[in-house]
Design a protein around this motif. Sequence first.
Motif, PDB file in Angstrom:
ATOM      1  N   GLU A  23       0.855  -1.099   0.024  1.00 41.35           N
ATOM      2  CA  GLU A  23      -0.081   0.018  -0.066  1.00 41.35           C
ATOM      3  C   GLU A  23       0.806   1.308  -0.114  1.00 41.35           C
ATOM      4  O   GLU A  23       0.624   2.215  -0.636  1.00 41.35           O
ATOM      5  CB  GLU A  23      -0.874   0.001   1.211  1.00 41.35           C
ATOM      6  CG  GLU A  23      -1.990  -1.136   1.076  1.00 41.35           C
ATOM      7  CD  GLU A  23      -3.304  -0.487   2.137  1.00 41.35           C
ATOM      8  OE1 GLU A  23      -3.201   0.389   2.893  1.00 41.35           O
ATOM      9  OE2 GLU A  23      -4.446  -1.228   1.814  1.00 41.35           O
ATOM     10  N   GLU A  24       1.691   1.237   0.975  1.00 41.68           N
ATOM     11  CA  GLU A  24       2.770   2.455   0.986  1.00 41.68           C
ATOM     12  C   GLU A  24       3.415   2.778  -0.289  1.00 41.68           C
ATOM     13  O   GLU A  24       3.691   3.910  -0.745  1.00 41.68           O
ATOM     14  CB  GLU A  24       3.649   2.341   2.078  1.00 41.68           C
ATOM     15  CG  GLU A  24       3.020   2.254   3.560  1.00 41.68           C
ATOM     16  CD  GLU A  24       4.067   1.809   4.511  1.00 41.68           C
ATOM     17  OE1 GLU A  24       4.094   2.424   5.593  1.00 41.68           O
ATOM     18  OE2 GLU A  24       4.955   1.059   4.290  1.00 41.68           O
ATOM     19  N   ARG A  25       3.870   1.425  -1.156  1.00 39.54           N
ATOM     20  CA  ARG A  25       4.819   1.764  -2.413  1.00 39.54           C
ATOM     21  C   ARG A  25       3.569   2.348  -3.352  1.00 39.54           C
ATOM     22  O   ARG A  25       4.057   3.423  -4.197  1.00 39.54           O
ATOM     23  CB  ARG A  25       5.154   0.655  -2.808  1.00 39.54           C
ATOM     24  CG  ARG A  25       6.112  -0.126  -1.993  1.00 39.54           C
ATOM     25  CD  ARG A  25       6.796  -1.263  -2.513  1.00 39.54           C
ATOM     26  NE  ARG A  25       7.462  -2.117  -1.455  1.00 39.54           N
ATOM     27  CZ  ARG A  25       8.231  -3.163  -1.623  1.00 39.54           C
ATOM     28  NH1 ARG A  25       8.206  -3.604  -2.854  1.00 39.54           N
ATOM     29  NH2 ARG A  25       8.805  -3.991  -0.725  1.00 39.54           N
ATOM     30  N   VAL A  26       2.515   1.666  -3.455  1.00 44.51           N
ATOM     31  CA  VAL A  26       1.584   2.457  -4.584  1.00 44.51           C
ATOM     32  C   VAL A  26       1.276   3.797  -4.084  1.00 44.51           C
ATOM     33  O   VAL A  26       1.188   4.515  -5.038  1.00 44.51           O
ATOM     34  CB  VAL A  26       0.274   1.458  -4.507  1.00 44.51           C
ATOM     35  CG1 VAL A  26      -0.755   2.152  -5.506  1.00 44.51           C
ATOM     36  CG2 VAL A  26       0.798   0.071  -4.941  1.00 44.51           C
ATOM     37  N   GLU A  47      -1.118  -8.106 -10.005  1.00 46.20           N
ATOM     38  CA  GLU A  47      -2.305  -8.356  -9.162  1.00 46.20           C
ATOM     39  C   GLU A  47      -2.446  -7.714  -7.967  1.00 46.20           C
ATOM     40  O   GLU A  47      -3.397  -7.130  -7.548  1.00 46.20           O
ATOM     41  CB  GLU A  47      -2.432  -9.959  -8.847  1.00 46.20           C
ATOM     42  CG  GLU A  47      -2.654 -10.805 -10.033  1.00 46.20           C
ATOM     43  CD  GLU A  47      -1.351 -11.376 -10.511  1.00 46.20           C
ATOM     44  OE1 GLU A  47      -0.474 -10.558 -10.409  1.00 46.20           O
ATOM     45  OE2 GLU A  47      -1.254 -12.518 -11.089  1.00 46.20           O
ATOM     46  N   THR A  48      -1.364  -7.403  -7.090  1.00 47.89           N
ATOM     47  CA  THR A  48      -1.071  -6.506  -6.004  1.00 47.89           C
ATOM     48  C   THR A  48      -1.465  -5.010  -6.498  1.00 47.89           C
ATOM     49  O   THR A  48      -2.151  -4.520  -5.814  1.00 47.89           O
ATOM     50  CB  THR A  48       0.142  -6.935  -5.303  1.00 47.89           C
ATOM     51  OG1 THR A  48       0.464  -8.231  -5.108  1.00 47.89           O
ATOM     52  CG2 THR A  48       0.243  -5.900  -4.120  1.00 47.89           C
ATOM     53  N   ILE A  49      -0.842  -4.587  -7.463  1.00 45.19           N
ATOM     54  CA  ILE A  49      -0.972  -3.193  -7.871  1.00 45.19           C
ATOM     55  C   ILE A  49      -2.423  -3.104  -7.786  1.00 45.19           C
ATOM     56  O   ILE A  49      -3.143  -2.172  -7.398  1.00 45.19           O
ATOM     57  CB  ILE A  49      -0.407  -3.017  -9.268  1.00 45.19           C
ATOM     58  CG1 ILE A  49       1.039  -3.179  -9.075  1.00 45.19           C
ATOM     59  CG2 ILE A  49      -0.658  -1.534  -9.496  1.00 45.19           C
ATOM     60  CD1 ILE A  49       1.941  -2.431  -8.534  1.00 45.19           C
ATOM     61  N   SER A  50      -3.245  -3.821  -8.731  1.00 42.52           N
ATOM     62  CA  SER A  50      -4.514  -3.867  -8.965  1.00 42.52           C
ATOM     63  C   SER A  50      -5.339  -3.850  -7.710  1.00 42.52           C
ATOM     64  O   SER A  50      -6.321  -3.118  -7.396  1.00 42.52           O
ATOM     65  CB  SER A  50      -4.956  -5.064  -9.933  1.00 42.52           C
ATOM     66  OG  SER A  50      -5.863  -4.915 -10.699  1.00 42.52           O
ATOM     67  N   ARG A  51      -5.027  -4.813  -6.910  1.00 41.14           N
ATOM     68  CA  ARG A  51      -5.985  -4.729  -5.632  1.00 41.14           C
ATOM     69  C   ARG A  51      -5.708  -3.587  -4.619  1.00 41.14           C
ATOM     70  O   ARG A  51      -6.896  -3.212  -4.199  1.00 41.14           O
ATOM     71  CB  ARG A  51      -5.283  -6.065  -5.022  1.00 41.14           C
ATOM     72  CG  ARG A  51      -6.133  -7.351  -5.117  1.00 41.14           C
ATOM     73  CD  ARG A  51      -5.722  -8.365  -4.339  1.00 41.14           C
ATOM     74  NE  ARG A  51      -4.609  -9.620  -5.011  1.00 41.14           N
ATOM     75  CZ  ARG A  51      -5.052 -10.538  -5.776  1.00 41.14           C
ATOM     76  NH1 ARG A  51      -6.384 -10.795  -5.870  1.00 41.14           N
ATOM     77  NH2 ARG A  51      -3.948 -11.134  -6.324  1.00 41.14           N
ATOM     78  N   VAL A  52      -4.534  -2.914  -4.566  1.00 32.42           N
ATOM     79  CA  VAL A  52      -4.325  -2.067  -3.638  1.00 32.42           C
ATOM     80  C   VAL A  52      -4.934  -0.816  -4.398  1.00 32.42           C
ATOM     81  O   VAL A  52      -5.832  -0.044  -3.714  1.00 32.42           O
ATOM     82  CB  VAL A  52      -2.711  -1.565  -3.680  1.00 32.42           C
ATOM     83  CG1 VAL A  52      -2.590  -0.069  -2.997  1.00 32.42           C
ATOM     84  CG2 VAL A  52      -2.098  -2.459  -2.898  1.00 32.42           C
ATOM     85  N   ARG A  98       0.178  -1.514 -15.789  1.00 32.48           N
ATOM     86  CA  ARG A  98       0.266  -1.953 -14.479  1.00 32.48           C
ATOM     87  C   ARG A  98       1.506  -2.987 -14.046  1.00 32.48           C
ATOM     88  O   ARG A  98       2.152  -3.094 -13.134  1.00 32.48           O
ATOM     89  CB  ARG A  98      -0.939  -3.090 -14.108  1.00 32.48           C
ATOM     90  CG  ARG A  98      -2.308  -2.194 -14.242  1.00 32.48           C
ATOM     91  CD  ARG A  98      -2.468  -1.510 -12.627  1.00 32.48           C
ATOM     92  NE  ARG A  98      -3.980  -1.098 -12.784  1.00 32.48           N
ATOM     93  CZ  ARG A  98      -4.165   0.376 -13.300  1.00 32.48           C
ATOM     94  NH1 ARG A  98      -3.231   0.955 -13.894  1.00 32.48           N
ATOM     95  NH2 ARG A  98      -5.451   0.528 -13.210  1.00 32.48           N
ATOM     96  N   HIS A  99       1.867  -3.538 -15.251  1.00 33.95           N
ATOM     97  CA  HIS A  99       2.929  -4.421 -15.473  1.00 33.95           C
ATOM     98  C   HIS A  99       4.309  -3.710 -14.995  1.00 33.95           C
ATOM     99  O   HIS A  99       5.080  -4.062 -14.047  1.00 33.95           O
ATOM    100  CB  HIS A  99       2.979  -5.207 -16.539  1.00 33.95           C
ATOM    101  CG  HIS A  99       3.775  -6.665 -16.838  1.00 33.95           C
ATOM    102  ND1 HIS A  99       3.267  -7.716 -16.525  1.00 33.95           N
ATOM    103  CD2 HIS A  99       5.354  -6.685 -16.710  1.00 33.95           C
ATOM    104  CE1 HIS A  99       4.263  -8.585 -16.627  1.00 33.95           C
ATOM    105  NE2 HIS A  99       5.204  -8.171 -16.693  1.00 33.95           N
ATOM    106  N   ASP A 100       4.368  -2.508 -15.433  1.00 32.12           N
ATOM    107  CA  ASP A 100       5.599  -1.544 -15.483  1.00 32.12           C
ATOM    108  C   ASP A 100       5.517  -1.219 -14.064  1.00 32.12           C
ATOM    109  O   ASP A 100       6.772  -1.242 -13.374  1.00 32.12           O
ATOM    110  CB  ASP A 100       5.622  -0.587 -16.411  1.00 32.12           C
ATOM    111  CG  ASP A 100       5.784  -0.754 -17.893  1.00 32.12           C
ATOM    112  OD1 ASP A 100       6.309  -1.823 -18.156  1.00 32.12           O
ATOM    113  OD2 ASP A 100       5.205   0.091 -18.980  1.00 32.12           O
ATOM    114  N   LEU A 101       4.243  -0.826 -13.543  1.00 28.09           N
ATOM    115  CA  LEU A 101       4.397  -0.508 -12.115  1.00 28.09           C
ATOM    116  C   LEU A 101       4.942  -1.572 -11.163  1.00 28.09           C
ATOM    117  O   LEU A 101       5.598  -1.159 -10.313  1.00 28.09           O
ATOM    118  CB  LEU A 101       2.865   0.042 -11.714  1.00 28.09           C
ATOM    119  CG  LEU A 101       2.725   1.482 -12.068  1.00 28.09           C
ATOM    120  CD1 LEU A 101       0.959   1.698 -11.747  1.00 28.09           C
ATOM    121  CD2 LEU A 101       3.444   2.508 -11.514  1.00 28.09           C
TER     122      LEU A 101
END
Lengths: 246, 246
Positions: free
Chosen positions: B167-170, B209-214, B197-200
């Motif tokens: 969460e903090e990273r995003v 998937e984590t990016i997406s969820r956050v 999202r892949h690049d992120l």
Amino acid sequence: MNSFVSTYKKSVNNLENISCKHCALYRICLPKEASECELYALDNIIDRQHNLKRNTWLFNEGDPFKAIYAIKSGCIKTYRLTPKGKEQVCGFYLPGDIIALDAIETGIHTCSAKIIQATHVCAIPYKKFETLSQAMPGLQQQLVRIMSREIASQQWFVTLLGKKSAEERVAAILCNLSDRLEVRGYSPNELILGMSRHDLGDYLGLAIETISRVLGRFHQDGLLTAKGKHIQLHQPDQLRALAGYS
Amino acid sequence: MNSFVSTYKKSVNNLENISCKHCALYRICLPKEASECELYALDNIIDRQHNLKRNTWLFNEGDPFKAIYAIKSGCIKTYRLTPKGKEQVCGFYLPGDIIALDAIETGIHTCSAKIIQATHVCAIPYKKFETLSQAMPGLQQQLVRIMSREIASQQWFVTLLGKKSAEERVAAILCNLSDRLEVRGYSPNELILGMSRHDLGDYLGLAIETISRVLGRFHQDGLLTAKGKHIQLHQPDQLRALAGYS
DNA sequence: CGGGGGGTTGATGAGTGTCAATACCTGTGG
DNA sequence: CCACAGGTATTGACACTCATCAACCCCCCG
């Protein structure tokens, strides 16, 4: 006695007043040939400090930037505190390395530098250096090269933090230290770490327990012998493979 | 049409032949006042390339180093491949940023640079730049400042990778992009991401998937609206707090 | 000899990665 | 204009790595 390696170099013992030209670290510190007069000029502005004791600070996050520092002996860690008070170690710096490059632009140190082994440094007052390099562009080219090296090595580190497992991280830092010590004339397979497990953890983004466990596993597998800060690498090649190269 | 923000600046439309002096990015690109003649000299060696298409490469890991590049528009990611073929993104670079600084010392690029949004760059041939700066030390001082800035920002990034939760990273990268876009004259709360999202994920050390969820969670909590690459920040302050500042 | 910091070892659980299924966009060609 | 395909994003179930907590040991130093 320098604590990094058992085979200590006598030539580095009297550190205080050696000129750059005769410094044992000359090749490491300055990336390309420097001219006589450049060296002479540099010698004249360098402020040779000595005997920084363990667990003291060279500078702290937020301090005004005065000088960059060349390490003559010992070991320094740089780190930044997170809002929760944890510390992220940004790097371990050995003899020949130069620190405080991050502060040039803002004029404020963005990280703290803590002495983790008795250390000698040369301070290079930046204002004087800048003035000097007006007349001697070669000096500043040296600085650019050093900074480029720092950026490249941070990229290596970023890859470690972003993509590697605990085992790979530990293997990688060991190989990295081994390489850097070898360049400095020390035995590459007999490390005496300058940093605690805690420091290593705060560098690698791992808990100290994890470091301990990984080292234990490596020990069991016959890759190395780890006794506190004394680490003997028995199969450096295999370690290197595990690290996904260093 | 630049894809980062909806409020695109007309003034940056005809990019090919603008001199540094009149470039809209002047303030970002060059950290301190440059003299007339420095600018003029710089203008003369700059090789203005145009129209780098999406999904092409500016340079690759291992390529010989020829020039540093100033970005005029678009978005570039730099990355390194791990032995297992995964990529660690080292940075996202926006208009006004300068890349390839890592290659100066070795003469070999240590990372690849991929165009992720149609981009214009100015190439500054390094040999010529070095020659020029023999006569104009001020130019090299600019470079030193830029490199210092890069080192400091990598320290920020290392802290993110070493110590922060998903969460903090995003939250942190969103705030970081917001800040950087604002400096460039764009709205800080209406981001149109240049990267997938892949690049992120490959940047933040997280799975897509984590990016997406956050992002989904942030969306639910009313912090932002995320629809593909369009992201509206509704509570930037709270996001900033979550990031542990940016 | 006793105290304390640093290091090791074990048990447990949280936070992410991985795998898989599905939905969604975007551009392409009929 | 629509249909389709391929990449891109979302969502859910599960597994696994590593952090956390706790107890203990070791060794250095006073």
